[in-house]
Design a protein around this motif. Structure first.
Motif, PDB file in Angstrom:
ATOM      1  N   GLU A   1      -9.307  -3.766   5.438  1.00  0.00           N
ATOM      2  CA  GLU A   1      -8.991  -3.491   3.986  1.00  0.00           C
ATOM      3  C   GLU A   1      -8.354  -4.748   3.363  1.00  0.00           C
ATOM      4  N   SER A   2      -8.966  -5.129   2.261  1.00  0.00           N
ATOM      5  CA  SER A   2      -8.153  -6.185   1.392  1.00  0.00           C
ATOM      6  C   SER A   2      -7.425  -5.844   0.317  1.00  0.00           C
ATOM      7  N   PHE A   3      -6.400  -4.970   0.713  1.00  0.00           N
ATOM      8  CA  PHE A   3      -5.471  -4.460  -0.315  1.00  0.00           C
ATOM      9  C   PHE A   3      -4.606  -5.594  -1.171  1.00  0.00           C
ATOM     10  N   LYS A   4      -4.248  -6.819  -0.594  1.00  0.00           N
ATOM     11  CA  LYS A   4      -3.483  -7.911  -1.236  1.00  0.00           C
ATOM     12  C   LYS A   4      -4.488  -8.304  -2.093  1.00  0.00           C
ATOM     13  N   GLU A   5      -5.529  -8.381  -2.562  1.00  0.00           N
ATOM     14  CA  GLU A   5      -6.152  -8.671  -3.761  1.00  0.00           C
ATOM     15  C   GLU A   5      -5.957  -7.566  -4.981  1.00  0.00           C
ATOM     16  N   ASN A   6      -5.515  -6.573  -4.553  1.00  0.00           N
ATOM     17  CA  ASN A   6      -5.559  -5.483  -5.573  1.00  0.00           C
ATOM     18  C   ASN A   6      -4.489  -5.612  -6.591  1.00  0.00           C
ATOM     19  N   PRO A   7      -4.766  -6.012  -7.790  1.00  0.00           N
ATOM     20  CA  PRO A   7      -3.550  -6.342  -8.629  1.00  0.00           C
ATOM     21  C   PRO A   7      -2.822  -5.180  -9.078  1.00  0.00           C
TER      22      PRO A   7
ATOM     23  N   GLY B   1       8.553  -6.246   5.182  1.00  0.00           N
ATOM     24  CA  GLY B   1       9.221  -6.820   4.077  1.00  0.00           C
ATOM     25  C   GLY B   1       8.135  -7.318   2.943  1.00  0.00           C
ATOM     26  N   ARG B   2       7.278  -6.496   2.640  1.00  0.00           N
ATOM     27  CA  ARG B   2       6.502  -6.514   1.416  1.00  0.00           C
ATOM     28  C   ARG B   2       7.081  -6.156   0.279  1.00  0.00           C
ATOM     29  N   SER B   3       7.789  -6.925  -0.778  1.00  0.00           N
ATOM     30  CA  SER B   3       8.523  -6.658  -1.814  1.00  0.00           C
ATOM     31  C   SER B   3       8.117  -5.377  -2.602  1.00  0.00           C
ATOM     32  N   TYR B   4       6.994  -5.251  -2.810  1.00  0.00           N
ATOM     33  CA  TYR B   4       6.405  -3.940  -3.793  1.00  0.00           C
ATOM     34  C   TYR B   4       6.566  -2.636  -2.948  1.00  0.00           C
ATOM     35  N   GLU B   5       6.807  -2.646  -1.600  1.00  0.00           N
ATOM     36  CA  GLU B   5       6.720  -1.559  -0.724  1.00  0.00           C
ATOM     37  C   GLU B   5       8.095  -1.157  -0.335  1.00  0.00           C
ATOM     38  N   VAL B   6       9.317  -1.785  -0.956  1.00  0.00           N
ATOM     39  CA  VAL B   6      10.678  -1.219  -0.467  1.00  0.00           C
ATOM     40  C   VAL B   6      10.880   0.249  -0.910  1.00  0.00           C
TER      41      VAL B   6
ATOM     42  N   SER C   1       5.777   0.164  -8.940  1.00  0.00           N
ATOM     43  CA  SER C   1       6.837   0.024 -10.081  1.00  0.00           C
ATOM     44  C   SER C   1       6.710   1.043 -10.994  1.00  0.00           C
ATOM     45  N   ASP C   2       5.473   1.793 -11.415  1.00  0.00           N
ATOM     46  CA  ASP C   2       5.396   2.915 -12.430  1.00  0.00           C
ATOM     47  C   ASP C   2       4.021   3.441 -12.092  1.00  0.00           C
ATOM     48  N   PRO C   3       4.393   4.445 -10.798  1.00  0.00           N
ATOM     49  CA  PRO C   3       3.193   5.082 -10.175  1.00  0.00           C
ATOM     50  C   PRO C   3       2.141   6.007 -11.439  1.00  0.00           C
ATOM     51  N   GLN C   4       2.877   6.628 -12.182  1.00  0.00           N
ATOM     52  CA  GLN C   4       1.951   7.384 -13.025  1.00  0.00           C
ATOM     53  C   GLN C   4       1.218   6.757 -14.084  1.00  0.00           C
ATOM     54  N   ARG C   5       1.664   5.596 -14.554  1.00  0.00           N
ATOM     55  CA  ARG C   5       1.041   4.578 -15.298  1.00  0.00           C
ATOM     56  C   ARG C   5      -0.427   4.041 -14.534  1.00  0.00           C
ATOM     57  N   TYR C   6       0.079   3.598 -13.508  1.00  0.00           N
ATOM     58  CA  TYR C   6      -0.952   2.682 -12.609  1.00  0.00           C
ATOM     59  C   TYR C   6      -1.957   3.516 -11.532  1.00  0.00           C
ATOM     60  N   ALA C   7      -1.714   4.701 -11.220  1.00  0.00           N
ATOM     61  CA  ALA C   7      -2.402   5.433 -10.254  1.00  0.00           C
ATOM     62  C   ALA C   7      -3.832   5.420 -10.508  1.00  0.00           C
ATOM     63  N   PHE C   8      -4.263   5.842 -11.673  1.00  0.00           N
ATOM     64  CA  PHE C   8      -5.750   6.088 -11.752  1.00  0.00           C
ATOM     65  C   PHE C   8      -6.447   4.560 -11.647  1.00  0.00           C
TER      66      PHE C   8
ATOM     67  N   LEU D   1      -1.808  -2.796  -7.080  1.00  0.00           N
ATOM     68  CA  LEU D   1      -0.869  -2.143  -6.160  1.00  0.00           C
ATOM     69  C   LEU D   1       0.678  -2.431  -6.466  1.00  0.00           C
ATOM     70  N   PRO D   2       1.090  -3.867  -6.594  1.00  0.00           N
ATOM     71  CA  PRO D   2       2.567  -3.886  -7.268  1.00  0.00           C
ATOM     72  C   PRO D   2       2.832  -2.985  -8.491  1.00  0.00           C
ATOM     73  N   LYS D   3       1.739  -3.006  -9.316  1.00  0.00           N
ATOM     74  CA  LYS D   3       2.165  -2.340 -10.693  1.00  0.00           C
ATOM     75  C   LYS D   3       2.404  -0.505 -10.272  1.00  0.00           C
ATOM     76  N   PHE D   4       1.530  -0.158  -9.346  1.00  0.00           N
ATOM     77  CA  PHE D   4       1.721   1.017  -9.072  1.00  0.00           C
ATOM     78  C   PHE D   4       2.895   1.564  -8.589  1.00  0.00           C
TER      79      PHE D   4
END
Ligand SMILES: Nc1ncnc2c1ncn2[C@@H]1O[C@H](COP(=O)(O)OP(=O)(O)OP(=O)(O)O)[C@@H](O)[C@H]1O
Length: 216
Positions: free
Chosen positions: A40-46, A148-153, A53-60, A48-51
């Motif tokens: 899976e190439s999740f690193k290219e998903n722009p 240590g992926r910063s957006y997953e902490v 930090s703001d799950p409700q806004r970026y989940a869809f 994911l980090p936004k999700f």
């Protein structure tokens, strides 16, 4: 390279919660068996980090983009002829998108998402066997912090528990291919003793639906 003529299972999926160790195991198995690897190439998903930090806004948009990317990748890599001729190891299955969307989306978003999902679901190949690496949420959290992926902490144990539950809810519905749930809470596939057990399981025949195996 090994000879795949004796292989019962040719399309093998390794699944699991976030931080379960799917990718590492899939890479090692594919290398040792000379198999084709689908990662899976999740690193290219722009989104994911936004999700995170703001799950409700970026989940869809996140769920739609994962669904589109996975479908595209699996469709191009899993042509029937290729599946017959090759051993293929993947570190995700298309249903992963659905399993996550069930918990990340609101009810009305999920209903809309589902319409798209149902349209493409029937077009994707089923695995010969899926192995699900099951680990306790404390271990998952620890693995996530260590890599240590910063957006997953900020991932909480409650979120990891809901992902596990969503996988297990899905497994109850699986009737058309085997799902082997590996109790791997005390297993480390870097250790030969555990890895060897997994390799021993790969070429076995399993009935459709769930089988449970403990890695000791
Ligand atoms: N459909 C989805 N919705 C929300 N987040 C997702 C989705 N799919 C993947 N992710 C996120 O993408 C990241 C990578 O996920 P994934 O579980 O595939 O890899 P991983 O955690 O590196 O796996 P492993 O450690 O088992 O190899 C994680 O942060 C995960 O939560």
């Amino acid at each position: 390279m090994c000879n795949f003529n004796g292989m019962l299972n040719r399309y093998i999926v390794i699944e699991g919660n976030i931080g379960a160790g799917k990718t590492t195991l899939a890479e090692k198995v594919a290398k040792d068996l000379g198999a084709r690897l689908i990662l899976e190439s999740f690193k290219e998903n722009p989104f994911l980090p936004k999700f995170y930090s703001d799950p409700q806004r970026y989940a869809f948009p996140l769920e739609l983009s994962f669904l589109a990317a996975r479908y595209k990748q699996l469709k191009s890599e899993l042509k029937q002829g290729d599946l017959f001729n090759n051993l293929t190891i993947a570190d995700y299955y298309l249903m992963k998108s659905f399993i996550f969307a069930k918990i990340t989306l609101s009810d009305d978003e999920f209903q809309l998402y589902r319409q798209f999902f149902d349209m493409i679901r029937s077009l994707s190949a089923k695995p010969d066997v899926m192995f699900y690496i099951h680990r306790d949420v404390n271990i998952l959290k620890n693995n996530i912090m260590q890599r240590g992926r910063s957006y997953e902490v900020s991932i909480e144990k409650a979120y990891l528990s809901s992902v596990t539950k969503s996988y297990f809810d899905y497994f109850k519905e699986v009737k058309d291919f085997p799902v082997v749930i590996l109790d791997a809470s005390y297993a480390d596939f870097h250790q030969y003793i555990h890895y060897k057990q997994f390799i021993g399981l790969i070429n076995k025949s399993y009935p459709p639906g769930v089988t449970r195996v403990k890695i000791v």
